[in-house]
Design a protein around this motif. Structure first.
Motif, PDB file in Angstrom:
ATOM      1  N   SER A   1       5.643  -4.052  11.234  1.00  0.00           N
ATOM      2  CA  SER A   1       6.598  -3.992  10.177  1.00  0.00           C
ATOM      3  C   SER A   1       6.221  -4.008   8.660  1.00  0.00           C
ATOM      4  O   SER A   1       6.603  -3.528   7.915  1.00  0.00           O
ATOM      5  CB  SER A   1       8.315  -4.184  10.385  1.00  0.00           C
TER       6      SER A   1
ATOM      7  N   PRO B   1       4.150  -1.244   5.353  1.00  0.00           N
ATOM      8  CA  PRO B   1       4.995  -0.064   4.668  1.00  0.00           C
ATOM      9  C   PRO B   1       4.622  -1.416   2.953  1.00  0.00           C
ATOM     10  O   PRO B   1       4.261  -0.818   1.696  1.00  0.00           O
ATOM     11  CB  PRO B   1       6.510   0.534   4.827  1.00  0.00           C
ATOM     12  N   THR B   2       5.262  -2.497   3.300  1.00  0.00           N
ATOM     13  CA  THR B   2       5.600  -3.451   2.324  1.00  0.00           C
ATOM     14  C   THR B   2       3.822  -4.013   1.281  1.00  0.00           C
ATOM     15  O   THR B   2       4.015  -3.310   0.567  1.00  0.00           O
ATOM     16  CB  THR B   2       6.733  -4.584   2.509  1.00  0.00           C
TER      17      THR B   2
ATOM     18  N   ALA C   1       1.530  -1.897   1.848  1.00  0.00           N
ATOM     19  CA  ALA C   1       0.989  -0.937   1.443  1.00  0.00           C
ATOM     20  C   ALA C   1       1.116  -0.911  -0.207  1.00  0.00           C
ATOM     21  O   ALA C   1       1.136  -0.343  -0.772  1.00  0.00           O
ATOM     22  CB  ALA C   1       1.191   0.149   1.939  1.00  0.00           C
ATOM     23  N   TYR C   2       2.462  -1.120   0.092  1.00  0.00           N
ATOM     24  CA  TYR C   2       3.305  -1.401  -1.793  1.00  0.00           C
ATOM     25  C   TYR C   2       2.444  -2.033  -2.279  1.00  0.00           C
ATOM     26  O   TYR C   2       2.633  -1.031  -3.643  1.00  0.00           O
ATOM     27  CB  TYR C   2       4.826  -0.659  -1.482  1.00  0.00           C
TER      28      TYR C   2
ATOM     29  N   GLN D   1      13.490   2.017  -4.390  1.00  0.00           N
ATOM     30  CA  GLN D   1      12.692   1.564  -4.111  1.00  0.00           C
ATOM     31  C   GLN D   1      12.459   0.562  -2.674  1.00  0.00           C
ATOM     32  O   GLN D   1      12.354   0.313  -1.811  1.00  0.00           O
ATOM     33  CB  GLN D   1      11.957   1.418  -4.660  1.00  0.00           C
TER      34      GLN D   1
ATOM     35  N   LEU E   1      11.669   0.666   1.140  1.00  0.00           N
ATOM     36  CA  LEU E   1      10.914  -0.694   1.889  1.00  0.00           C
ATOM     37  C   LEU E   1      11.451  -1.081   3.235  1.00  0.00           C
ATOM     38  O   LEU E   1      11.000  -1.669   4.316  1.00  0.00           O
ATOM     39  CB  LEU E   1      10.107  -1.493   0.341  1.00  0.00           C
TER      40      LEU E   1
ATOM     41  N   SER F   1      11.982   1.532   5.331  1.00  0.00           N
ATOM     42  CA  SER F   1      10.410   1.761   6.291  1.00  0.00           C
ATOM     43  C   SER F   1      10.023   0.072   6.835  1.00  0.00           C
ATOM     44  O   SER F   1      10.078   1.075   8.094  1.00  0.00           O
ATOM     45  CB  SER F   1       9.283   2.231   5.229  1.00  0.00           C
ATOM     46  N   GLY F   2      10.354  -0.998   6.790  1.00  0.00           N
ATOM     47  CA  GLY F   2       9.879  -2.191   7.901  1.00  0.00           C
ATOM     48  C   GLY F   2      11.024  -1.667   8.966  1.00  0.00           C
ATOM     49  O   GLY F   2      10.403  -2.273   9.974  1.00  0.00           O
TER      50      GLY F   2
ATOM     51  N   VAL G   1       9.973   1.283  11.337  1.00  0.00           N
ATOM     52  CA  VAL G   1       8.322   0.735  12.356  1.00  0.00           C
ATOM     53  C   VAL G   1       8.695  -0.192  13.434  1.00  0.00           C
ATOM     54  O   VAL G   1       8.495   0.138  14.358  1.00  0.00           O
ATOM     55  CB  VAL G   1       7.724  -0.113  11.433  1.00  0.00           C
TER      56      VAL G   1
END
Length: 214
Positions: free
Chosen positions: A57, A60-61, A63-64, A82, A86, A89-90, A93
């Protein structure tokens, strides 16, 4: 600064969405394992799946952070859409992975329904955050605690957490009453709707014939 002010200041950090979502899912994993009468090796497999989903999870963070060059502290602080995206998205997942693994290995219905409920609340939260600063702290305080309470009434004391979180977001000037209460109503509606539709309590404990199920 009074004791109450200090408690209110640190309350959203102690009961951060990550803590509540992770802790709520962990309680659900353990509760379902005990209800199905599985052995300890089955619990180890479930906990391994849970921890693996938790690690993934963070992707995403991560990658950002790599793309923007910002530090994790800079990325996760603040109250912007934003940051909300994030977080969402986590959470998604985790929800997708837990739903898949529990269905794949037939580990029960409670965790998949719990994951689906969390996902169902996360999607509108992420969408709304672009145009309206609805309280994510409130949403992620309500979903796991209310779902656990619907599963088993013995978990009802957990509802104190969202009950305090609603006024807390206003007291610390993070949200308005409308944004805080809106998060409460949104999360409650989603949890009740998914629970009534899925009826996870209809599942009966399944005990293996040779020392417990997998």
């Amino acid at each position: 600064m009074s004791v109450l002010s200090t408690l209110m200041r640190y309350y959203p950090y102690v009961f951060h969405p990550i803590v509540l979502v992770g802790g709520g899912l962990l309680l659900l994993v353990h509760y379902e394992w005990r209800r199905r009468g599985a052995d300890r090796s089955a619990l180890v497999r479930r906990l391994g799946a849970f921890l693996g989903a938790g690690v993934l999870s963070l992707l995403p963070t991560g990658a950002y952070v790599l793309v923007t060059g910002q530090s994790p502290m800079q990325v996760t602080q603040g109250n912007s859409w934003q940051v909300d995206a994030l977080v969402a998205s986590g959470v998604l997942v985790v929800c997708v992975l837990l739903w898949y693994l529990w269905r794949r290995f037939d580990w029960g219905r409670l965790v998949p329904v719990g994951a689906a409920t969390l996902a169902a609340a996360t999607v509108p939260y992420a969408a709304l955050s672009v145009v309206w600063n609805v309280s994510g702290h409130v949403i992620f305080a309500v979903v796991p605690t209310l779902f656990l309470t619907l599963v088993d009434r013995k978990f009802w004391p957990l509802l104190v957490v969202p009950a305090v979180m609603v006024p807390n977001r206003v007291i610390v000037n993070a949200h308005t009453w409308l944004q805080s209460v809106g998060g409460l109503l949104l999360a409650t509606a989603v949890v009740v709707a998914v629970y009534v539709f899925e009826r996870p309590d209809d599942a009966r404990p399944t005990v293996g014939t040779s020392g417990g199920e997998s």
